[in-house]
Design an enzyme around this catalytic site. Sequence first.
Site, PDB file in Angstrom:
ATOM      1  N   LYS A  94       7.756  49.466 -33.312  1.00 47.69           N
ATOM      2  CA  LYS A  94       9.127  49.998 -33.344  1.00 47.69           C
ATOM      3  C   LYS A  94       9.122  51.466 -33.787  1.00 47.69           C
ATOM      4  O   LYS A  94       9.776  52.310 -33.200  1.00 47.69           O
ATOM      5  CB  LYS A  94      10.007  49.180 -34.321  1.00 47.69           C
ATOM      6  CG  LYS A  94      10.010  47.692 -34.060  1.00 47.69           C
ATOM      7  CD  LYS A  94      10.841  46.926 -35.084  1.00 47.69           C
ATOM      8  CE  LYS A  94      10.349  47.013 -36.516  1.00 47.69           C
ATOM      9  NZ  LYS A  94       9.035  46.372 -36.758  1.00 47.69           N
ATOM     10  N   ARG A 154      17.995  43.277 -40.284  1.00 49.98           N
ATOM     11  CA  ARG A 154      16.888  42.329 -40.358  1.00 49.98           C
ATOM     12  C   ARG A 154      17.341  40.960 -40.826  1.00 49.98           C
ATOM     13  O   ARG A 154      16.529  40.041 -40.904  1.00 49.98           O
ATOM     14  CB  ARG A 154      15.907  42.841 -41.381  1.00 49.98           C
ATOM     15  CG  ARG A 154      14.655  43.447 -40.777  1.00 49.98           C
ATOM     16  CD  ARG A 154      13.841  43.820 -41.881  1.00 49.98           C
ATOM     17  NE  ARG A 154      12.523  44.058 -41.966  1.00 49.98           N
ATOM     18  CZ  ARG A 154      11.912  45.212 -41.780  1.00 49.98           C
ATOM     19  NH1 ARG A 154      12.543  46.221 -41.267  1.00 49.98           N
ATOM     20  NH2 ARG A 154      10.679  45.338 -42.078  1.00 49.98           N
ATOM     21  N   ARG A 196      -3.547  50.299 -39.349  1.00 51.10           N
ATOM     22  CA  ARG A 196      -2.621  51.442 -39.310  1.00 51.10           C
ATOM     23  C   ARG A 196      -2.932  52.462 -40.403  1.00 51.10           C
ATOM     24  O   ARG A 196      -3.218  52.107 -41.539  1.00 51.10           O
ATOM     25  CB  ARG A 196      -1.179  50.949 -39.485  1.00 51.10           C
ATOM     26  CG  ARG A 196      -0.197  52.116 -39.654  1.00 51.10           C
ATOM     27  CD  ARG A 196       1.230  51.718 -39.542  1.00 51.10           C
ATOM     28  NE  ARG A 196       1.585  50.637 -40.435  1.00 51.10           N
ATOM     29  CZ  ARG A 196       2.735  49.988 -40.378  1.00 51.10           C
ATOM     30  NH1 ARG A 196       3.616  50.306 -39.461  1.00 51.10           N
ATOM     31  NH2 ARG A 196       2.991  49.014 -41.212  1.00 51.10           N
ATOM     32  N   ARG A 201      -0.574  52.066 -45.965  1.00 46.29           N
ATOM     33  CA  ARG A 201       0.599  51.566 -46.693  1.00 46.29           C
ATOM     34  C   ARG A 201       0.205  50.405 -47.598  1.00 46.29           C
ATOM     35  O   ARG A 201      -0.609  49.568 -47.224  1.00 46.29           O
ATOM     36  CB  ARG A 201       1.672  51.112 -45.692  1.00 46.29           C
ATOM     37  CG  ARG A 201       2.516  52.261 -45.205  1.00 46.29           C
ATOM     38  CD  ARG A 201       3.475  51.908 -44.105  1.00 46.29           C
ATOM     39  NE  ARG A 201       4.174  50.638 -44.219  1.00 46.29           N
ATOM     40  CZ  ARG A 201       5.073  50.222 -43.342  1.00 46.29           C
ATOM     41  NH1 ARG A 201       5.385  50.970 -42.299  1.00 46.29           N
ATOM     42  NH2 ARG A 201       5.666  49.063 -43.483  1.00 46.29           N
ATOM     43  N   ARG A 252       5.011  39.182 -44.888  1.00 41.91           N
ATOM     44  CA  ARG A 252       5.955  39.892 -44.001  1.00 41.91           C
ATOM     45  C   ARG A 252       6.174  39.123 -42.706  1.00 41.91           C
ATOM     46  O   ARG A 252       7.299  39.046 -42.205  1.00 41.91           O
ATOM     47  CB  ARG A 252       5.424  41.296 -43.689  1.00 41.91           C
ATOM     48  CG  ARG A 252       5.565  42.242 -44.859  1.00 41.91           C
ATOM     49  CD  ARG A 252       4.686  43.462 -44.695  1.00 41.91           C
ATOM     50  NE  ARG A 252       5.162  44.371 -43.683  1.00 41.91           N
ATOM     51  CZ  ARG A 252       4.415  45.359 -43.161  1.00 41.91           C
ATOM     52  NH1 ARG A 252       3.167  45.524 -43.550  1.00 41.91           N
ATOM     53  NH2 ARG A 252       4.927  46.170 -42.269  1.00 41.91           N
TER      54      ARG A 252
END
Length: 224
Positions: free
Chosen positions: A22, A97, A137, A170, A181
Site C-alpha cells: 500500500k 482499519r 523491508r 521497523r 499484525r
Amino acid sequence: MVAMAVTLKARAVFLGGPGAGKGTQAKGLAAAAGVAHISTGDMLRQHVIEGSELGQKARSYMDGGLLVPDDLIIAMVESRIGEPDARSAWILDGFPRTLPQAQALDQILGSDPTRKITHVIYFQVPDQELTKRLAGRRTCAKCGAIWHVDNKPTAKPGVCDLCQGSLTQRSDDRVEAIGKRLQEFHAVTAQPLRAYYKKQNLLREIDANRPPAVISQELVELMQ
Ligand code: AP5
C-alpha cells in the site's frame, strides 16, 4: 512504478494486509498525481520520533503489532484530512482499519459529493508473501523511501539510493510482531471492511502479488 505525471481526482482508500504494498504504491501514485498521501502508519511513527503525547500512547501498541485505539486514530485523521492540500483528492493508506474507523470516516466526509470516497482498493497478497516482504523491508531514515533486501535492493547495502540516508528496519517488522499484525488484520480489518465497502459499491480487489510496476499501471487505469 509510476514514471510520469498522472491526472487524478480520486479520494481513494488503500486496504490490504501489512506489507501488501500500500505504502509503495500510494507514495508513487500520490507523487505522480500531486495528491495528498495520508499514511496513518507514517504519521504515528513521526509522533513516536517526536515523543508527542500521541506518540507515547501509540508506541507500545505499534511495537507489539496491535492496532492503536480508534479514538486516537480518528482524531488524527480528521485533523489531517481537513488540511488544504487534502480538500479535493487524497490517498488514504492504512486507514480505516476497523468498522468504527470506516463509519467515522464517512461521518467526517459527510454527504458532499466532492468530499466522498471515490475508490476503495483491496490489495490481495498471500500471508506467506506478506511475511517475506515485511522481514526484508528496509526504510530510509532520511527520505522515507521503501526498499527490500531481495525485491528492491539498494546499490550499496544499508544506504538509500535516492538520498544516501541510512536504511533502518521497523521495530514492528520483527517476526513476533509480524504474526500479531497478520492476526489483527484478518480478525478486524479484512472481512468487515471489504463487506462494508462492497455494500457501498466502492470496493475493487486487485492481485497485488505481481511486480510493482504492473500494479501501478492497473491502479492508474482504475482510478483515472
Ligand atoms: P502501517 O505503517 O500502516 O503498517 P501496515 O498496514 O502493517 O502496512 P505496512 O506499512 O507494513 O505495509 P505496506 O502495505 O505499506 O507495504 P510496503 O509498501 O511498505 O501501520 C503500522 C502500525 O501503526 C500498525 O501496526 C498499528 O499499530 C498502527 N496503525 C496504523 N494505522 C492504524 C489504524 N488505522 N488504526 C490503528 N492502528 C494503526 O511494502 C512492504 C515491502 O514489500 C517493502 O520492502 C516493499 O519494497 C516490498 N514490496 C512492495 N510491493 C511489492 C511487490 N509488488 N512485490 C514485491 N515486493 C513488494
